[in-house]
Structure formats: structure tokens, C-alpha cells
Design an enzyme around this catalytic site. Structure first.
Site, PDB file in Angstrom:
ATOM      1  N   HIS A  16       9.016  -5.834  -0.932  1.00  0.00           N
ATOM      2  CA  HIS A  16      10.230  -5.272  -1.514  1.00  0.00           C
ATOM      3  C   HIS A  16      10.066  -5.055  -3.017  1.00  0.00           C
ATOM      4  O   HIS A  16      10.473  -4.024  -3.560  1.00  0.00           O
ATOM      5  CB  HIS A  16      11.420  -6.209  -1.246  1.00  0.00           C
ATOM      6  CG  HIS A  16      11.779  -6.299   0.198  1.00  0.00           C
ATOM      7  ND1 HIS A  16      12.876  -5.657   0.737  1.00  0.00           N
ATOM      8  CD2 HIS A  16      11.192  -6.942   1.239  1.00  0.00           C
ATOM      9  CE1 HIS A  16      12.942  -5.909   2.035  1.00  0.00           C
ATOM     10  NE2 HIS A  16      11.927  -6.689   2.356  1.00  0.00           N
ATOM     11  N   ASP A 119      17.949  -3.754  -3.960  1.00  0.00           N
ATOM     12  CA  ASP A 119      17.189  -3.903  -2.726  1.00  0.00           C
ATOM     13  C   ASP A 119      18.147  -3.995  -1.534  1.00  0.00           C
ATOM     14  O   ASP A 119      19.307  -4.412  -1.684  1.00  0.00           O
ATOM     15  CB  ASP A 119      16.330  -5.172  -2.788  1.00  0.00           C
ATOM     16  CG  ASP A 119      15.496  -5.366  -1.539  1.00  0.00           C
ATOM     17  OD1 ASP A 119      14.451  -4.714  -1.433  1.00  0.00           O
ATOM     18  OD2 ASP A 119      15.908  -6.142  -0.658  1.00  0.00           O
TER      19      ASP A 119
END
Length: 483
Positions: A16, A119
Site C-alpha cells: 500500500h 489509502d
């Protein structure tokens, strides 16, 4: 026109974080008016993220990209619990607010705050963006098809009161609007199959609907059907900007494998014939159990193909998800394996994956099907055989094999989860069959599709390409929405 600053908040997992940082670079390289501050949250335990962010902070030369480390709290949090990540992100809100205040007070900003980029697991931070009156954009680091499935399952749960956990161990197939083929319940991610995790996980889908837009790490030519389906699923504006990859961060000497090991790996590959080596690697968080390692070794030996195998230490049950390298690989492998395969194979620790996939000696990739790895294999025109472990990797394997026709199946529903009492074992026969199919289908329809996808991925990101134009649209929208 005046500059605009974006606040990036990534999840502190390598897959991520890397995608988020590459996205930040993409934006500031594309438009000189933009600047980005990345707020780096830290898990209560050390991880590879720390060394990665430290190296980024020292290597960044532009004042338009900054990294701010948030304090690490050594709270007694159980990493293996199903709601660890949700609780972790929620608990970091005060740190984010403090960092925002410090940035404002210091006058270090290079433009007025124009929005948050979050995110996909940091949707709780939308609250903070709302408080200061700026829009939020979500960076979705999986496929458009998976985003569609999340939105669909959340709709089934909230609007039709479907208990998604009832699909656990089910032979059912689901009609998912982002897929052209029915989805077997056996490839649903574990997070939607337990009561402890399904609500927080699908809660992210609910919050994403409230964002100004969703940036997806994919490209239009790879997933046209899935991308078209998202508006009908209630998604906000969608920006496919992929493949967003870190292609410069690994070289022969500064690869993840470390200087000398990285050199040794590349030197060995230089000595192999073109497209002759099968590469086996299961990501920074992936490892196999002891019995599975032995079946894999048996399959490799019997297949007769050259191999490069990234072998990590098996995780003890219930422990965190960050395996380490084996001090001595012989302790995990069948007796005499290394000696018998010395002429054709090499066993390594954590692999310099990008550098390896880019090498002409690689002819196939036995992969866990993490989405970053999937995009890298497409970019470098390397066909995949699927052996997913955790997260959404089973879904990715299904999409690659059935939906897109880009991969060979070893297994699509294999799971390796340290929280499970035991993991199933894929037999040497199944693995050997997959490797042979992967490496010996020279002029197959599958290989042609992978080559076409590779060419399209490279065209998508250059000027005039679909992802390039999508990036233009995103930046235009950021400035139009700027408070």
C-alpha cells in the site's frame, strides 16, 4: 495559478505504501503546481516500512514531496485480530490532526490544502477532511473488479440484509456486476467470511462512496468491463491511473535482497538462457508452511525447469505477518535438494522482484497474485501461475485465470493464513503440472494475451494514453474542487 497541497495518508503495509508514494511522485511530476505531504503511520512493531520510509526521506530531492513520521505507540495491540487495522487507523486520528496543525503553523506548506488522498483502509480519515472542508480521494490498491465486488457485497449487506459470512465453505457462485463470470464463493476474501471482520471491511466500501473520487491502480484496457460497472454500483468519480509501479527503486545492487545478494541473483540470471527460468515469489508478507515447502521442492525437481525460488521462514501460528529469511535454507528443504538442483536452480531470501521480472531469463512467475505483483508481471510480459495466500489474492487469481485469461491455475482457492489452525497442502503433482503448463506453452493464446496486455500497460501511462488522460482529469478536478 496558485499551488495546491495534498495530504497523503497510506496504510503502513509495503504494498500500500509503495503504491501511495509512486502515486505522489506521479502527481508532482505531472503538474508543477502540486505538492504532497505524506503522513507516515507506524505499526506498534518494527517492519520493512521503517527502512523504506527512512530511505525515501533521505533520497527525496524536491521540496514538493515531504514525509512526516507520526509517533509510534507501542500499544499492546493484537496484530492477528480481525479489527486490528481499523482500530489502528482510528487511533491515529489525533496524530494526524496534530501534524496538520504543525504544518499550518510552520508555514512550510507550498500551497493551500486542496484535499486528502487516503489509502483504501484509511477511510476513517475522511472525517478529518470533512472537518477542514476539503475533498477526499481514495487510492484503491487492488483491481477495479475487486472494488466492484466490495461495493456489491456492502450493498447486499446494508440494503438486503444478506449475511455474507454464510458463504464460508459454500459451493455457491455469486453474480457480481463487475465480473462477466459467476464468482465462486471459495475465492471470496477471508475478511468477508467472519463476523469479526466483515463489517469493518465492508465499512470501507460504504465510506468510499462518500469520497470525491476513487483512484484505482489499474488501466482501462485491462479491466474495461469492471471499470464501466462502477458507476452503476454507486461509486463516485473513478480515475484508473495504473499501472502505478515502483520500477526505479530496485537495481542490481540496491534491491530488496540487499547489495551482494542482489548482485549474485542477477549474475546467476545472466548465465541462464532467455525465458528459461521460473521465478517463485510470494510477496513481502508471504511464506509457505513446512509441508508445503517440501511439496514445492519436489515439484520443482521433477519439472526439470530452471528456477529461482524466494523462500522465507514459515510463520509460527498466530504470529504477525512479516516472515524473515532463512539463515540456512537446508533446514526447510528436503535432504539433498540443493545439491541435486545446483545446476538448474537457485534458492534466495526476499527477492528483488522488479529487477528479476525485468530480466530476459525469466519465462514464468509462480505468484501469490498480490495486485502490485500482478501489474509488474503484466508490465514485464511474464505469464503467471497462481498460488494465492491471503487478502484478496484468491479473487485476483480468479480474475487472472477465468475473467482475463492471463494466468495458469495451480490453485485459485489456496489459503495460507497464520491465524488458521492448519493450511491445506497443494500437492507436488498439482504444482508440477502448473509449472509445466506455464513454461511449456510457447505459442498459447494465454501468452499472446499477456504480451498484448503488457504493450497496452506501457501505452496507458505515456502522453495520450488512457491513464495519462485520467491523471489530467484528476488534477483538473482537484483544482476545480480546491477550497
Amino acid at each position: 495559478m496558485a499551488g495546491a497541497e495534498l495530504l497523503f495518508i497510506p496504510t503502513p503495509g509495503m504494498g500500500h505504501l509503495v503504491a501511495m508514494v509512486e502515486m505522489a511522485k506521479l502527481l508532482i511530476d505531472h503538474d508543477p503546481r502540486l505538492s504532497v505531504t505524506v503522513l507516515v503511520m507506524k505499526f506498534p512493531f518494527d517492519s520493512a516500512v521503517d527502512s523504506y520510509t527512512n530511505s525515501l526521506a533521505t533520497s527525496t530531492t524536491t521540496p514538493r514531496l515531504r514525509f512526516v513520521d507520526l509517533p509510534r505507540e507501542n500499544a499492546e495491540a493484537e496484530f492477528s485480530s480481525g479489527h486490528f487495522l481499523t482500530d489502528f487507523v482510528e487511533s491515529r486520528k489525533p496524530h494526524v490532526k496534530r501534524a496538520m496543525a504543525d504544518l499550518a503553523d510552520s508555514g512550510g506548506s507550498t500551497g493551500r490544502l486542496a484535499g486528502f488522498v487516503l489509502d483504501m483502509f484509511c477511510t476513517a480519515m475522511i472525517d478529518l477532511a470533512d472537518e477542514v472542508g476539503v475533498p477526499s480521494y481514495v487510492l484503491f490498491t487492488s483491481s477495479a473488479a475487486f472494488l466492484g465486488m466490495m461495493l456489491h457485497l456492502q450493498w447486499l449487506q446494508d440494503e438486503h440484509h444478506v449475511d455474507i459470512t454464510e458463504y464460508k465453505d459454500s459451493a455457491a457462485k455469486l453474480d457480481v456486476p463487475s465480473l462477466t463470470n459467476p464468482l465462486p464463493a471459495k475465492v471470496l476474501p477471508p475478511l468477508v467470511l467472519t463476523k469479526e471482520t466483515v463489517r469493518p471491511f465492508l465499512g470501507h466500501a460504504r465510506r468510499m462512496r462518500a469520497a470525491k473520487g476513487i483512484i484505482v491502480n489499474t488501466f482501462d484496457e485491462l479491466e474495461p468491463y469492471a471499470l464501466r460497472s462502477l458507476a452503476g454500483l454507486g461509486a463516485p468519480a473513478v480515475y484508473p491511473l495504473g499501472p502505478i509501479l515502483n520500477l526505479k527503486g530496485e537495481t542490481k545492487t540496491n534491491a530488496d535482497g540487499g547489495g551482494r545478494q542482489g548482485d549474485d541473483i542477477m549474475k546467476w540470471l545472466d548465465e541462464q538462457p532467455p525465458s528459461s527460468v521460473v521465478f517463485l515469489c510470494f510477496g513481502s508478507m508471504g511464506s509457505l508452511g513446512e509441508e508445503q515447502v517440501k511439496e514445492m521442492a519436489c515439484a520443482l525437481e521433477r519439472s526439470g525447469h530452471r528456477f529461482l525460488w524466494s523462500l522465507r521462514r514459515p510463520l509460527p501460528k498466530g504470529k504477525a505477518w512479516f516472515p524473515s529469511d532463512l539463515a540456512d535454507p537446508t533446514e526447510a528443504l528436503p535432504e539433498g535438494f540443493l545439491e541435486r538442483t545446483a545446476a538448474v536452480g537457485k534458492v534466495i531470501g526476499l527477492a528483488p522482484q522488479v529487477a528479476v521480472l525485468a530480466h530476459p531469463a525469466i519465462g514464468g512467475f509462480v505468484s501469490h497474485c498480490g495486485w502490485n505483483s500482478t501489474l509488474e508481471s503484466i508490465w514485464f510480459d511474464v505469464p503467471v501461475a497462481t498460488l494465492p495466500l491471503y487478502g484478496e489474492q484468491q479473487f485476483n487469481a480468479f480474475e487472472l485465470v477465468v475473467e482475463l485469461g492471463l494466468a495458469v491455475e495451480i490453485k485459485m482457492d489456496y489459503r495460507r493464513d497464520p491465524r488458521m489452525d492448519s493450511s491445506p497442502v497443494v500437492t507436488a503433482e498439482e504444482i508440477e503440472g502448473g509449472i509445466k503448463k506455464l513454461m511449456e506453452e510457447v505459442d498459447s493464446e494465454r501468452r499472446k494475451k499477456v504480451k498484448e496486455a503488457s504493450e497496452k500497460s506501457r501505452k496507458a501511462v505515456v502522453e495520450g494514453g488512457s491513464s495519462y488522460l485520467s491523471l489530467d482529469r484528476l488534477i483538473e478536478d482537484i483544482f476545480n474542487d480546491k477550497p
